[in-house]
Motif scaffolding. Structure first.
Motif, PDB file in Angstrom:
ATOM      1  N   THR A  63      16.484   3.205  -0.461  1.00 40.84           N
ATOM      2  CA  THR A  63      15.240   2.785   0.176  1.00 40.84           C
ATOM      3  C   THR A  63      15.453   2.762   1.681  1.00 40.84           C
ATOM      4  O   THR A  63      16.543   2.443   2.161  1.00 40.84           O
ATOM      5  N   THR A  71       7.587   4.220   4.467  1.00 40.27           N
ATOM      6  CA  THR A  71       8.628   3.624   3.619  1.00 40.27           C
ATOM      7  C   THR A  71       8.882   4.506   2.399  1.00 40.27           C
ATOM      8  O   THR A  71       7.939   4.935   1.727  1.00 40.27           O
ATOM      9  N   SER A 109      11.267   5.275  -1.268  1.00 42.48           N
ATOM     10  CA  SER A 109      12.162   4.857  -2.343  1.00 42.48           C
ATOM     11  C   SER A 109      12.604   6.122  -3.062  1.00 42.48           C
ATOM     12  O   SER A 109      11.753   6.926  -3.480  1.00 42.48           O
TER      13      SER A 109
END
Length: 203
Positions: A62, A129, A131
């Motif tokens: 992440t 962001t 992941s």
């Protein structure tokens, strides 16, 4: 005599099971330092040493991708970000983070999730962001974050924040988490000796 035979059987069985059983998976976490930038394009590479391979091939990366000033999406001045893990490109694309154009994806691996992407307004930067599900190898793992060429720090820049790699990894042995070969052979020998003793006691 019967009790003795049972004890020999239990000993032999335990030894043989010990040979076959893999080591337990243990939690692993790595948190490389932030590279807040702003960086004028280029790449950031993190080398992460893992004591074992990720159990069942499952690890998670992440991170926050930072955009400064006017990072562009697909436009006249396209800015392309790519992520490569252990030599395999998992993502290539771009995001509007203070610039113009539109978000775009050239390639995205099925394990990659773009959690969110925000532009703070023209020339005000932004944040994306990620992941990323991937395989963690035993030994050194290479994570390369690359923004190629940019228009200069007077116009735009980028950085990384909150990079984290997490996984359950097989135990610290190079043998993929299995008991090392010499120990395996020794345990097998003990198990066979136990079986031999059991057979002798029957005689």
């Amino acid at each position: 005599m019967k009790t003795k035979r049972i004890s020999h059987t239990l000993l032999a069985t335990a030894m043989l099971l010990a040979v076959a059983a893999p080591a337990q998976a243990v939690p692993f976490t790595a948190n490389p330092a932030d590279t807040l930038g702003p960086l004028n394009g280029g790449s950031v590479t993190h080398l992460i040493a893992s004591p074992g391979a990720s159990a069942n091939g499952a690890a998670t990366l992440t991170f926050d991708l930072l955009g400064y000033l006017s990072v562009d999406g697909s436009s006249c001045c396209t800015d392309t970000f790519s992520l490569t893990v252990n030599g395999t490109t998992l993502f290539s694309g771009g995001f509007v983070m203070g610039g113009i154009g539109s978000n775009f994806i050239n390639f995205i691996d099925p394990g990659v999730t773009i959690v969110s992407s925000v532009s703070n307004g023209f020339f005000a930067g932004g944040l994306t962001t990620f992941s990323v599900a991937h395989t963690l190898l035993s030994g050194t793992n290479t994570y390369d974050f690359n923004y190629g060429s940019m228009q200069g720090l007077g116009d735009e820049g980028w950085g990384l924040r909150s990079v984290a790699i997490t996984a359950d990894v097989n135990d610290v042995n190079v043998n993929g988490g299995q008991i090392p070969e010499p120990a395996s052979l020794a345990l097998l020998g003990i198990g066979l000796a136990g079986l031999g003793a059991m057979r002798r006691s029957k005689a």
